[in-house]
Design a protein around this motif. Structure first.
Motif, PDB file in Angstrom:
ATOM      1  N   LEU A   1      21.230  28.591  62.617  1.00  0.00           N
ATOM      2  CA  LEU A   1      22.321  27.758  63.112  1.00  0.00           C
ATOM      3  C   LEU A   1      21.740  26.530  63.679  1.00  0.00           C
ATOM      4  CD1 LEU A   1      25.098  30.309  64.503  1.00  0.00           C
ATOM      5  CD2 LEU A   1      24.951  29.048  62.329  1.00  0.00           C
TER       6      LEU A   1
ATOM      7  N   HIS B   1      20.611  24.288  60.718  1.00  0.00           N
ATOM      8  CA  HIS B   1      21.921  23.451  60.243  1.00  0.00           C
ATOM      9  C   HIS B   1      22.110  22.181  60.964  1.00  0.00           C
ATOM     10  CE1 HIS B   1      26.226  22.645  60.718  1.00  0.00           C
ATOM     11  NE2 HIS B   1      26.508  23.282  59.455  1.00  0.00           N
ATOM     12  N   ASP B   2      22.021  22.272  62.385  1.00  0.00           N
ATOM     13  CA  ASP B   2      22.354  21.184  63.057  1.00  0.00           C
ATOM     14  C   ASP B   2      21.445  20.052  62.753  1.00  0.00           C
ATOM     15  OD1 ASP B   2      24.526  22.404  63.899  1.00  0.00           O
ATOM     16  OD2 ASP B   2      23.859  23.077  65.722  1.00  0.00           O
TER      17      ASP B   2
ATOM     18  N   CYS C   1      23.148  23.577  54.120  1.00  0.00           N
ATOM     19  CA  CYS C   1      23.964  23.605  55.496  1.00  0.00           C
ATOM     20  C   CYS C   1      25.044  24.767  55.386  1.00  0.00           C
ATOM     21  CB  CYS C   1      24.441  22.274  55.961  1.00  0.00           C
ATOM     22  SG  CYS C   1      23.098  21.031  56.437  1.00  0.00           S
TER      23      CYS C   1
ATOM     24  N   ALA D   1      23.139  27.887  55.375  1.00  0.00           N
ATOM     25  CA  ALA D   1      22.789  28.164  56.965  1.00  0.00           C
ATOM     26  C   ALA D   1      23.623  28.673  57.797  1.00  0.00           C
ATOM     27  CB  ALA D   1      21.989  27.095  57.238  1.00  0.00           C
ATOM     28  N   ARG D   2      24.890  27.775  57.653  1.00  0.00           N
ATOM     29  CA  ARG D   2      26.116  28.270  58.475  1.00  0.00           C
ATOM     30  C   ARG D   2      26.574  29.567  58.443  1.00  0.00           C
ATOM     31  NH1 ARG D   2      30.547  25.299  56.357  1.00  0.00           N
ATOM     32  NH2 ARG D   2      31.137  27.074  55.706  1.00  0.00           N
TER      33      ARG D   2
END
Length: 532
Positions: A91, A94-95, A127, A130-131
């Motif tokens: 997470l 992702h960011d 992303c 990943a989320r």
């Protein structure tokens, strides 16, 4: 030869002001290669201009062995991290990707030559994965209770353990998504990864590694080794506790044989000859725009891109008028900026393959409706988006995967014929159906022998739906990415059965005959109670 004479060369996108030297600085290269095994040296190039991009470490067999040893040592501790702690790394990653996406977009474009919007598809895919696994991994990996052999007396749990060190071979066409995107579920499941990306697109994978380390991944959990595929690839396959491979069907067969000889599992995403079916009631403007996306994204260098286009005879002319116009209007370019509709091919080999397929089709009577030529004025590996009509079975492009910006058009009169033709291939990766009647389109989709089918889209709807599995049938591969299958393949499953109070044997004074009769009556009772 029947070739149209009114081919307008595709428009060119505005040139950019930044080049490779502005992006791949000595400081960046030193940071990205930190921790990458290799006692030799190799070189990567940018396909847009052909110029040298970077000097990179090249691994030997001994380097690969050392990388696996470091990964195994790190994995022993990593697997004991709580799943939610491992998921938190994804997470944060992702960011960080979204925050610093311009960095990786530049690298993807420089290494592949693709348009920036197509590079951004990789950012989106990574992303989303990943989320998804950052949120869902704890439930995917949680122990599961099952009904035991004897209700209340047998307690059964299903446990998931990491396989250990995954050997991963990643391709050049999607260097971000098909490297770290495939590795994320392996990591969160508690594995380490030793990855061999394609040397020409390895900077992107190394950037992803550094960012994931910044997000909290222990450094040695992800090892990268570079080198020639026939040399380093088998070394990776021969040492992994599980093997993940994306590439050609021919190489995939060899990978599968190597893995089978060692009795380790593997997942393979291989080639495709993907079909798009346009039904008589389709919205032609939307279908034409979808065909452009489906056939020419990343210059067609995508396993799930459309190479065969089946159009109902009643609307074929109207559809082609729209499709050809949109294709001829595409802007080609390699600037490190948004604006181009398509970039270049990635290598001389790809250019030769595309040129050979088109030339062979034209020599045997096919018509070029758009494109059909290289564009050395734009760069050494540019080739115009190409539409072929009148393709017949003896032509190479009819059955072989082109893996370039070339799509062949076929007309049909009966939907049954369209289904039969779409399925008439050993491949079975992706397909597409276009209709304003969703129910009819979904019913037809269920009859297509492909791992994914998109209705009113080319490939991105199914691929982006990461809760659902994605993969191929037939010569298109084994196993699935995404969803539960995409993470559970990286685990070993264990059943723990706890027998309580009474044994699974004669007891309470029963002899063998009475025990057998008692168990037989119990089975009848469990069926009557609808126990599963």
């Amino acid at each position: 030869m029947t070739q149209t004479q009114d081919r307008n060369p595709a428009a060119t996108a505005p040139a950019g002001t930044r080049d490779a030297a502005d992006v791949v600085t000595p400081e960046l290269l030193a940071r990205l290669t930190r921790g990458v095994a290799g006692s030799g040296k190799t070189v990567s190039h940018t396909p847009s201009t052909g110029e040298k991009l970077a000097d990179l470490p090249e691994a030997t067999a001994e380097d690969v062995e050392e990388a696996f040893e470091r990964a195994r040592q790190a994995q022993r501790e990593w697997q004991h991290w709580p799943v939610r702690r491992r998921a938190a790394v994804l997470l944060r990653f992702h960011d960080l990707v979204l925050k610093r996406q311009s960095e990786v977009l530049d690298l993807i474009q420089l290494e592949t030559g693709k348009a920036r919007l197509h590079a951004h598809e990789e950012v989106l895919a990574v992303c989303v994965a990943a989320r998804h696994y950052g949120r869902k991994a704890p439930s995917y990996l949680a122990p599961k209770r099952h009904q035991g052999a004897i209700p209340t007396l047998t307690r059964v749990s299903e446990l998931r353990h990491p396989r250990g060190v995954v050997g991963q071979i990643a391709p050049w066409n999607y260097p971000f998504e098909l490297s770290v995107g495939d590795a994320l579920p392996a990591f969160v499941a508690g594995n380490a990864v030793v990855m061999k990306p394609d040397t020409e697109t390895s900077l992107t994978a190394m950037w992803a590694r550094q960012l994931l380390i910044e997000a909290g991944l222990p450094e040695d959990v992800w090892q990268i080794v570079l080198g020639e595929g026939p040399v380093i690839g088998p070394e990776v396959v021969n040492r992994g506790d599980y093997v993940s491979f994306t590439g050609s069907t021919a190489t995939g067969r060899r990978v599968a044989q190597q893995a089978a000889a060692r009795l380790v599992g593997c997942s393979l995403e291989l080639g495709g000859k993907n079909a798009m079916i346009v039904l008589p009631d389709a919205d032609l403007d939307k279908a034409a725009a979808g065909a452009v996306r489906g056939a020419f994204s990343s210059a067609g260098q995508l396993c799930i891109s459309i190479e065969r286009l089946y159009v109902h005879d009643s609307i074929a002319d109207a559809f082609l008028e729209r499709f050809v116009a949109r294709t001829k209007a595409m802007r080609l370019g390699s600037a490190l900026a948004y604006g181009a509709d398509m970039g270049s091919l990635v290598s001389e080999q790809q250019l030769r393959n595309v040129t050979r397929h088109v030339a062979d089709a034209v020599e045997q009577g096919a018509t070029v409706l758009a494109g059909g030529r290289a564009r050395p004025d734009l760069g050494p590996l540019f080739y115009e988006p190409t539409i072929l009509d009148g393709v017949t079975e003896p032509m190479t492009v009819c059955a072989e995967e082109t893996f370039g910006p070339v799509v062949s058009v076929y007309r049909f009169q009966d939907v049954e014929d369209a289904v039969e033709l779409a399925n008439a291939t050993p491949y079975g990766l992706n397909s597409s159906v276009w209709s304003t009647n969703g129910r009819r389109a979904r019913a037809l989709a269920a009859r297509l022998r492909t791992g994914t089918v998109n209705v009113n889209e080319g490939y991105s709807s199914a691929y982006g739906s990461v809760r659902a599995p994605m993969g191929g049938m037939g010569d298109s591969g084994l196993g699935r990415r995404h969803g539960s299958e995409g993470i559970l393949k990286y685990t070993e499953v264990q059943t723990v059965a706890h027998q309580r109070l009474l044994p699974m044997a004669p007891s309470l004074g029963m002899d063998d005959r009475r025990y057998a009769a008692f168990m037989s009556r119990s089975l009848k009772a469990m069926k009557a109670l609808r126990l599963r």
